[in-house]
Motif scaffolding. Structure first.
Motif, PDB file in Angstrom:
ATOM      1  N   ALA A   2       0.816  -1.208   0.000  1.00 33.52           N
ATOM      2  CA  ALA A   2       0.000   0.000   0.000  1.00 33.52           C
ATOM      3  C   ALA A   2       0.851   1.259   0.000  1.00 33.52           C
ATOM      4  N   LYS A   3       2.026   1.225   0.653  1.00 28.84           N
ATOM      5  CA  LYS A   3       2.862   2.416   0.752  1.00 28.84           C
ATOM      6  C   LYS A   3       3.403   2.845  -0.597  1.00 28.84           C
ATOM      7  N   ASP A   4       3.512   1.899  -1.536  1.00 28.29           N
ATOM      8  CA  ASP A   4       4.013   2.208  -2.877  1.00 28.29           C
ATOM      9  C   ASP A   4       2.884   2.513  -3.857  1.00 28.29           C
ATOM     10  N   LEU A   5       1.659   2.602  -3.345  1.00 29.91           N
ATOM     11  CA  LEU A   5       0.490   2.761  -4.203  1.00 29.91           C
ATOM     12  C   LEU A   5       0.440   4.154  -4.824  1.00 29.91           C
ATOM     13  N   HIS A   6       0.144   4.218  -6.107  1.00 31.92           N
ATOM     14  CA  HIS A   6      -0.091   5.483  -6.786  1.00 31.92           C
ATOM     15  C   HIS A   6      -1.604   5.672  -6.897  1.00 31.92           C
ATOM     16  N   ILE A   7      -2.129   6.595  -6.134  1.00 27.17           N
ATOM     17  CA  ILE A   7      -3.576   6.777  -6.038  1.00 27.17           C
ATOM     18  C   ILE A   7      -4.188   7.042  -7.407  1.00 27.17           C
ATOM     19  N   ASP A   8      -3.530   7.870  -8.216  1.00 23.18           N
ATOM     20  CA  ASP A   8      -4.105   8.229  -9.516  1.00 23.18           C
ATOM     21  C   ASP A   8      -4.352   7.005 -10.392  1.00 23.18           C
ATOM     22  N   SER A   9      -3.575   5.944 -10.195  1.00 28.42           N
ATOM     23  CA  SER A   9      -3.744   4.752 -11.024  1.00 28.42           C
ATOM     24  C   SER A   9      -5.061   4.039 -10.745  1.00 28.42           C
ATOM     25  N   LEU A  10      -5.668   4.308  -9.585  1.00 25.83           N
ATOM     26  CA  LEU A  10      -6.947   3.682  -9.231  1.00 25.83           C
ATOM     27  C   LEU A  10      -8.147   4.513  -9.658  1.00 25.83           C
ATOM     28  N   VAL A  11      -7.910   5.777  -9.985  1.00 23.32           N
ATOM     29  CA  VAL A  11      -9.001   6.712 -10.257  1.00 23.32           C
ATOM     30  C   VAL A  11      -9.502   6.536 -11.688  1.00 23.32           C
ATOM     31  N   ARG A  12     -10.811   6.650 -11.867  1.00 25.22           N
ATOM     32  CA  ARG A  12     -11.410   6.563 -13.195  1.00 25.22           C
ATOM     33  C   ARG A  12     -10.817   7.615 -14.129  1.00 25.22           C
ATOM     34  N   GLU A  13     -10.630   7.243 -15.367  1.00 25.49           N
ATOM     35  CA  GLU A  13     -10.003   8.141 -16.338  1.00 25.49           C
ATOM     36  C   GLU A  13     -10.776   9.441 -16.487  1.00 25.49           C
ATOM     37  N   ASN A  14     -12.103   9.370 -16.560  1.00 26.26           N
ATOM     38  CA  ASN A  14     -12.889  10.588 -16.754  1.00 26.26           C
ATOM     39  C   ASN A  14     -12.797  11.512 -15.547  1.00 26.26           C
ATOM     40  N   VAL A  15     -12.609  10.941 -14.349  1.00 26.93           N
ATOM     41  CA  VAL A  15     -12.455  11.763 -13.151  1.00 26.93           C
ATOM     42  C   VAL A  15     -11.077  12.418 -13.142  1.00 26.93           C
ATOM     43  N   ASP A  80     -22.810   9.432   3.965  1.00 31.34           N
ATOM     44  CA  ASP A  80     -23.324   8.791   2.758  1.00 31.34           C
ATOM     45  C   ASP A  80     -22.838   9.494   1.498  1.00 31.34           C
ATOM     46  N   GLU A  81     -22.684  10.822   1.551  1.00 32.65           N
ATOM     47  CA  GLU A  81     -22.182  11.522   0.371  1.00 32.65           C
ATOM     48  C   GLU A  81     -20.764  11.071   0.046  1.00 32.65           C
ATOM     49  N   ALA A  82     -19.914  10.996   1.059  1.00 31.31           N
ATOM     50  CA  ALA A  82     -18.538  10.557   0.822  1.00 31.31           C
ATOM     51  C   ALA A  82     -18.505   9.135   0.270  1.00 31.31           C
ATOM     52  N   ILE A  83     -19.357   8.256   0.795  1.00 30.34           N
ATOM     53  CA  ILE A  83     -19.409   6.872   0.301  1.00 30.34           C
ATOM     54  C   ILE A  83     -19.744   6.853  -1.182  1.00 30.34           C
ATOM     55  N   ASP A  84     -20.782   7.601  -1.565  1.00 31.07           N
ATOM     56  CA  ASP A  84     -21.202   7.636  -2.964  1.00 31.07           C
ATOM     57  C   ASP A  84     -20.116   8.232  -3.853  1.00 31.07           C
ATOM     58  N   LEU A  85     -19.470   9.299  -3.389  1.00 34.43           N
ATOM     59  CA  LEU A  85     -18.429   9.933  -4.195  1.00 34.43           C
ATOM     60  C   LEU A  85     -17.225   9.009  -4.381  1.00 34.43           C
ATOM     61  N   LEU A  86     -16.902   8.200  -3.385  1.00 33.04           N
ATOM     62  CA  LEU A  86     -15.796   7.253  -3.539  1.00 33.04           C
ATOM     63  C   LEU A  86     -16.090   6.248  -4.652  1.00 33.04           C
ATOM     64  N   PHE A  87     -17.348   5.813  -4.763  1.00 29.25           N
ATOM     65  CA  PHE A  87     -17.728   4.959  -5.887  1.00 29.25           C
ATOM     66  C   PHE A  87     -17.496   5.684  -7.200  1.00 29.25           C
ATOM     67  N   ARG A  88     -17.892   6.957  -7.268  1.00 25.42           N
ATOM     68  CA  ARG A  88     -17.783   7.701  -8.519  1.00 25.42           C
ATOM     69  C   ARG A  88     -16.330   7.963  -8.905  1.00 25.42           C
ATOM     70  N   ILE A 226      -6.644  12.197  -2.491  1.00 29.06           N
ATOM     71  CA  ILE A 226      -8.019  11.683  -2.504  1.00 29.06           C
ATOM     72  C   ILE A 226      -8.997  12.790  -2.131  1.00 29.06           C
ATOM     73  N   ILE A 227      -8.642  13.601  -1.143  1.00 32.01           N
ATOM     74  CA  ILE A 227      -9.495  14.725  -0.755  1.00 32.01           C
ATOM     75  C   ILE A 227      -9.682  15.665  -1.938  1.00 32.01           C
ATOM     76  N   GLY A 228      -8.634  15.847  -2.719  1.00 35.06           N
ATOM     77  CA  GLY A 228      -8.749  16.690  -3.907  1.00 35.06           C
ATOM     78  C   GLY A 228      -9.764  16.162  -4.902  1.00 35.06           C
ATOM     79  N   TYR A 229      -9.766  14.852  -5.120  1.00 31.07           N
ATOM     80  CA  TYR A 229     -10.750  14.262  -6.027  1.00 31.07           C
ATOM     81  C   TYR A 229     -12.164  14.380  -5.462  1.00 31.07           C
ATOM     82  N   LEU A 230     -12.328  14.125  -4.157  1.00 24.22           N
ATOM     83  CA  LEU A 230     -13.646  14.262  -3.537  1.00 24.22           C
ATOM     84  C   LEU A 230     -14.166  15.691  -3.706  1.00 24.22           C
TER      85      LEU A 230
END
Length: 329
Positions: A2-15, A80-88, A226-230
């Motif tokens: 997890a420490k080597d994880l690149h967050i952007d690689s998990l994010v949807r392309e359109n986001v 609930d808003e944060a949960i839904d946004l994490l899906f998006r 992640i906060i930036g994407y939210l």
């Protein structure tokens, strides 16, 4: 891992490519006295003005209270808003997958259905403990989110802290730990584990211990990326002025909240002891939350009897591992 994880690689392309909507209040900084930018009614003060879309003052206060940086904090219309946004942010509909550790809070599954995302359920152990290794085995290349609720709803127990951290450190996806009931638990929060765990998201709320369910204010704590994407995909004014004002007032009187928690814990213990005296109650489960889970001989009969007396509890008797159980706030 997890420490080597690149967050952007998990994010949807359109986001990743999204250009966020910029509200009128996003386009300037500093102080002003004449606002002619947002087509507001100039007469009906003070609620004629749009609220601060960044919730800057409130974030500073919450961050100070929780011992985190304001850049690690997202505020939403309930958790609930944060949960839904994490899906998006992380899940492509019809392609990606999330894992829930059941039995658990129902909104994770609802959000999965709304967003057309497959949900894989991994059961807790029969004693409601977390088998981290079994969850890791369920992860595949399509898994983007894992949801843990601790203290858990409806089982009322805290999940083992070391087991949760093992899971966070063993996977290359996001792990969301919902701590809505943490204020009632003797176990410590995972907030102090955010540093060094970029794939960890911790949810908390003002609804339970703070007694402010009516203002709908939830908190998500995570890596600033992640906060930036939210923040970029939320609706511009997702937290209203009245909510912000009431939350600020509550934090000014934080000792009152601590007193409420003490009263609730005292009453929880009192009720648990009294329930054990009834012959139809087979088990009262240990609780780290502001509710009790009990197993009774005939849950539907008991539920209907209480309802006729004007007392509404939650029937959880058809939930896996909670057969025969009622949940009582």
């Amino acid at each position: 891992m997890a420490k080597d994880l690149h967050i952007d690689s998990l994010v949807r392309e359109n986001v990743r490519q999204l250009r966020p909507y910029a509200s009128a209040r996003d386009e300037y900084s500093g102080s002003a006295s004449v606002f002619l930018d947002a087509n507001e009614n100039p007469i009906a003060a003070p609620l004629n003005r749009y609220p601060d879309p960044t919730q800057a003052a409130l974030k500073e206060k919450v961050a100070s209270l929780k011992g985190v940086k304001s850049g690690q904090l997202f505020l939403g219309n309930g958790s609930d808003e944060a949960i839904d946004l994490l899906f998006r942010i992380f899940c492509d509909p019809g392609k990606d997958q999330v894992i829930t550790v059941d039995p658990t809070y129902g909104m994770y599954g609802v959000c999965a259905d709304i967003n057309a995302v497959e949900r894989k359920a991994v059961l807790l152990n029969p004693d409601f403990s977390l088998d981290a290794e079994r969850v890791v085995e369920a992860v595949n290349s399509r898994t983007k989110l894992i949801f843990l609720c601790s203290p858990n709803n409806p089982t009322s127990n805290s999940l083992d802290r070391n087991a949760m951290l093992r899971l966070v450190e063993s996977v290359s996806c996001m792990v969301v730990v919902d701590e809505a009931y943490m204020d009632f638990s003797a176990q410590s929060s995972l907030l102090n584990e955010l540093e060094g765990h970029p794939n960890l998201v911790v949810l908390q709320t003002f609804s339970k211990a703070w007694g402010l369910a009516g203002i709908r204010l939830g908190m998500a704590f995570a890596h600033p990326r992640i906060i930036g994407y939210l923040s970029s995909i939320k609706y511009p004014y997702n937290v209203n002025s009245l909510t912000m004002k009431r939350a600020m007032e509550a934090m000014d009187h934080a000792p009152a909240t601590l007193k409420m928690i003490d009263v609730i814990l005292e009453q929880r213990n009192w009720l648990a002891q009294r329930l054990k005296g009834f012959s139809f109650v087979e088990k009262v489960f240990p609780s780290d939350a502001n509710f009790l889970l009990i197993r009774v001989q005939d849950p539907l009969k008991t539920y209907n009897y209480l309802m006729k007396q004007g007392i509404i509890v939650r029937d959880r008797s058809r939930v896996p591992l909670c057969e025969g159980c009622l949940r009582i706030t």
